[in-house]
Design a protein around this motif. Structure first.
Motif, PDB file in Angstrom:
ATOM      1  N   GLY A 147      -4.351 -60.158   3.959  1.00 53.94           N
ATOM      2  CA  GLY A 147      -3.694 -60.371   2.643  1.00 53.94           C
ATOM      3  C   GLY A 147      -3.880 -59.241   1.787  1.00 53.94           C
ATOM      4  O   GLY A 147      -3.549 -57.982   1.955  1.00 53.94           O
ATOM      5  N   PHE A 148      -3.837 -59.440   0.500  1.00 54.76           N
ATOM      6  CA  PHE A 148      -4.063 -58.444  -0.255  1.00 54.76           C
ATOM      7  C   PHE A 148      -4.980 -58.395  -1.649  1.00 54.76           C
ATOM      8  O   PHE A 148      -5.397 -59.595  -1.928  1.00 54.76           O
ATOM      9  CB  PHE A 148      -2.764 -58.125  -1.506  1.00 54.76           C
ATOM     10  N   SER A 149      -5.591 -57.203  -2.383  1.00 50.09           N
ATOM     11  CA  SER A 149      -6.840 -57.300  -3.318  1.00 50.09           C
ATOM     12  C   SER A 149      -6.248 -56.242  -4.203  1.00 50.09           C
ATOM     13  O   SER A 149      -5.625 -55.189  -3.936  1.00 50.09           O
ATOM     14  CB  SER A 149      -7.884 -56.805  -2.496  1.00 50.09           C
ATOM     15  N   ALA A 150      -6.509 -56.805  -5.618  1.00 44.94           N
ATOM     16  CA  ALA A 150      -6.107 -55.778  -6.748  1.00 44.94           C
ATOM     17  C   ALA A 150      -7.290 -56.133  -7.640  1.00 44.94           C
ATOM     18  O   ALA A 150      -7.851 -57.303  -7.955  1.00 44.94           O
ATOM     19  CB  ALA A 150      -4.820 -56.405  -7.223  1.00 44.94           C
ATOM     20  N   ALA A 151      -7.819 -55.036  -8.148  1.00 45.29           N
ATOM     21  CA  ALA A 151      -8.898 -55.016  -9.268  1.00 45.29           C
ATOM     22  C   ALA A 151      -8.371 -54.594 -10.651  1.00 45.29           C
ATOM     23  O   ALA A 151      -7.184 -54.038 -10.781  1.00 45.29           O
ATOM     24  CB  ALA A 151      -9.797 -53.803  -8.772  1.00 45.29           C
ATOM     25  N   GLY A 152      -9.158 -55.256 -11.635  1.00 41.05           N
ATOM     26  CA  GLY A 152      -8.509 -54.881 -12.876  1.00 41.05           C
ATOM     27  C   GLY A 152      -8.775 -53.552 -13.259  1.00 41.05           C
ATOM     28  O   GLY A 152      -9.424 -52.514 -12.692  1.00 41.05           O
ATOM     29  N   THR A 153      -8.101 -53.004 -14.147  1.00 40.73           N
ATOM     30  CA  THR A 153      -7.785 -51.835 -14.611  1.00 40.73           C
ATOM     31  C   THR A 153      -8.464 -51.419 -15.867  1.00 40.73           C
ATOM     32  O   THR A 153      -8.691 -49.994 -16.100  1.00 40.73           O
ATOM     33  CB  THR A 153      -6.360 -51.457 -15.063  1.00 40.73           C
ATOM     34  N   GLY A 154      -8.929 -52.299 -16.444  1.00 40.60           N
ATOM     35  CA  GLY A 154      -9.894 -51.827 -17.595  1.00 40.60           C
ATOM     36  C   GLY A 154      -8.925 -51.798 -18.735  1.00 40.60           C
ATOM     37  O   GLY A 154      -7.538 -52.049 -18.802  1.00 40.60           O
ATOM     38  N   SER A 155      -9.394 -51.158 -19.996  1.00 37.83           N
ATOM     39  CA  SER A 155      -8.662 -51.170 -20.918  1.00 37.83           C
ATOM     40  C   SER A 155      -7.774 -49.843 -21.218  1.00 37.83           C
ATOM     41  O   SER A 155      -6.832 -49.910 -22.211  1.00 37.83           O
ATOM     42  CB  SER A 155      -9.461 -51.136 -22.441  1.00 37.83           C
ATOM     43  N   ASP A 156      -7.806 -48.940 -20.331  1.00 40.05           N
ATOM     44  CA  ASP A 156      -7.088 -47.797 -20.357  1.00 40.05           C
ATOM     45  C   ASP A 156      -5.489 -48.119 -19.896  1.00 40.05           C
ATOM     46  O   ASP A 156      -5.331 -48.405 -18.683  1.00 40.05           O
ATOM     47  CB  ASP A 156      -7.427 -46.680 -19.572  1.00 40.05           C
ATOM     48  N   PRO A 157      -4.523 -47.995 -21.000  1.00 38.86           N
ATOM     49  CA  PRO A 157      -3.290 -48.272 -20.430  1.00 38.86           C
ATOM     50  C   PRO A 157      -2.398 -47.397 -19.218  1.00 38.86           C
ATOM     51  O   PRO A 157      -1.437 -47.997 -18.592  1.00 38.86           O
ATOM     52  CB  PRO A 157      -2.419 -48.305 -21.807  1.00 38.86           C
ATOM     53  N   SER A 158      -3.163 -46.295 -19.346  1.00 43.64           N
ATOM     54  CA  SER A 158      -2.580 -45.359 -18.344  1.00 43.64           C
ATOM     55  C   SER A 158      -2.899 -45.394 -16.809  1.00 43.64           C
ATOM     56  O   SER A 158      -2.413 -45.314 -15.804  1.00 43.64           O
ATOM     57  CB  SER A 158      -2.991 -43.681 -18.625  1.00 43.64           C
ATOM     58  N   VAL A 159      -3.982 -46.480 -16.640  1.00 41.80           N
ATOM     59  CA  VAL A 159      -4.396 -46.759 -15.194  1.00 41.80           C
ATOM     60  C   VAL A 159      -3.697 -47.800 -14.721  1.00 41.80           C
ATOM     61  O   VAL A 159      -3.339 -48.913 -15.484  1.00 41.80           O
ATOM     62  CB  VAL A 159      -5.959 -46.939 -15.276  1.00 41.80           C
ATOM     63  N   GLN A 160      -3.020 -47.491 -13.600  1.00 37.14           N
ATOM     64  CA  GLN A 160      -1.712 -48.465 -13.105  1.00 37.14           C
ATOM     65  C   GLN A 160      -2.725 -49.370 -11.993  1.00 37.14           C
ATOM     66  O   GLN A 160      -3.354 -48.662 -11.241  1.00 37.14           O
ATOM     67  CB  GLN A 160      -0.939 -47.780 -12.318  1.00 37.14           C
ATOM     68  N   PRO A 161      -2.639 -50.654 -11.924  1.00 37.87           N
ATOM     69  CA  PRO A 161      -3.336 -51.654 -10.913  1.00 37.87           C
ATOM     70  C   PRO A 161      -2.494 -51.149  -9.467  1.00 37.87           C
ATOM     71  O   PRO A 161      -1.558 -50.909  -9.494  1.00 37.87           O
ATOM     72  CB  PRO A 161      -3.048 -52.861 -11.471  1.00 37.87           C
ATOM     73  N   HIS A 162      -3.242 -51.492  -8.504  1.00 43.57           N
ATOM     74  CA  HIS A 162      -2.762 -51.500  -7.047  1.00 43.57           C
ATOM     75  C   HIS A 162      -3.310 -52.498  -6.373  1.00 43.57           C
ATOM     76  O   HIS A 162      -4.389 -53.091  -6.559  1.00 43.57           O
ATOM     77  CB  HIS A 162      -3.349 -50.281  -6.448  1.00 43.57           C
ATOM     78  N   ALA A 163      -2.231 -53.452  -5.791  1.00 46.88           N
ATOM     79  CA  ALA A 163      -2.506 -54.499  -4.931  1.00 46.88           C
ATOM     80  C   ALA A 163      -2.522 -54.106  -3.471  1.00 46.88           C
ATOM     81  O   ALA A 163      -1.451 -53.489  -2.827  1.00 46.88           O
ATOM     82  CB  ALA A 163      -1.793 -55.742  -5.129  1.00 46.88           C
ATOM     83  N   ASP A 164      -3.825 -53.767  -2.852  1.00 46.15           N
ATOM     84  CA  ASP A 164      -3.585 -52.969  -1.478  1.00 46.15           C
ATOM     85  C   ASP A 164      -4.049 -53.933  -0.487  1.00 46.15           C
ATOM     86  O   ASP A 164      -4.478 -55.207  -0.723  1.00 46.15           O
ATOM     87  CB  ASP A 164      -4.772 -52.068  -1.589  1.00 46.15           C
ATOM     88  N   PRO A 165      -3.472 -53.568   0.591  1.00 47.47           N
ATOM     89  CA  PRO A 165      -3.495 -54.566   1.815  1.00 47.47           C
ATOM     90  C   PRO A 165      -5.145 -55.068   2.204  1.00 47.47           C
ATOM     91  O   PRO A 165      -6.076 -53.972   2.000  1.00 47.47           O
ATOM     92  CB  PRO A 165      -2.934 -54.039   3.099  1.00 47.47           C
ATOM     93  N   LEU A 166      -5.290 -55.934   2.866  1.00 47.86           N
ATOM     94  CA  LEU A 166      -6.791 -56.472   2.789  1.00 47.86           C
ATOM     95  C   LEU A 166      -6.741 -56.976   4.125  1.00 47.86           C
ATOM     96  O   LEU A 166      -6.131 -57.964   4.562  1.00 47.86           O
ATOM     97  CB  LEU A 166      -7.213 -57.559   1.901  1.00 47.86           C
TER      98      LEU A 166
END
Length: 180
Positions: free
Chosen positions: A72-91
């Motif tokens: 499936g997929f895994s995505a981690a939180g990005t924190g409060s920095d709006p410039s950090v883009q989240p990634h949903a990576d294959p798992l």
């Protein structure tokens, strides 16, 4: 369940895994990845989201289901920095299948699972007793060493005459294996 019955189910699991891997590579789940990325945006980095499809073998006489495949997929939180883009990576959560001799009968199970009760049991060659059903390597359970493949790392070659694996440097306890 005999080996032919198990192999029939396992062939289905492998085929499904191949289809899902192709769909992931082709971007068929892009919509899911985008939704996951939106869901974790702004969450603390120690928070993650996982979406999985599992193939499990279930038998009414067993307490545990046997995981044949999980992806499936895994995505981690990005924190409060709006410039950090989240990634949903294959798992891909899987374990290679090994053949075991359990109380004189041949069974197949992932290398990190007890072939008797299907409960989690990692590093069987060091932790010799299943923590769930208490069968013991070298007594009720033996790994079938096929084509000399090391039962610890599944990469190096071992033999009765040379039981030390050149890849992981572990010595194979001859009481815990059956050579084929």
């Amino acid at each position: 369940m005999n080996l032919a019955e198990f192999d029939q189910i396992d062939r289905f699991a492998v085929h499904l895994e191949d289809l899902l891997e192709k769909a992931i590579r082709d971007g068929s789940f892009g919509w899911l990845q985008k939704e996951m990325e939106k869901a974790v945006r702004g969450l603390p980095p120690e928070v993650s989201l996982r979406v999985k499809m599992k193939v499990e073998l279930v038998h009414e006489d067993r307490e545990n289901a046997l995981r044949l495949s999980s992806m499936g997929f895994s995505a981690a939180g990005t924190g409060s920095d709006p410039s950090v883009q989240p990634h949903a990576d294959p798992l891909f959560d899987g374990a290679t299948m090994q053949t075991y001799e359990v109380l004189g009968n041949l069974h197949r199970a992932p290398h990190d699972v007890c072939p008797n009760c299907w409960a989690p049991w990692s590093d069987k060659m060091s932790r010799l007793r299943c923590p769930h059903c208490f069968v013991e390597m070298g007594k009720e359970v033996r790994v079938v060493v096929e084509k000399g493949l090391c039962p610890n790392c599944e990469q190096g070659k071992v033999s009765p005459d040379d039981p030390v694996c050149p890849s992981c440097n572990r010595r194979i306890d001859p009481s815990c294996v059956v050579w084929r």
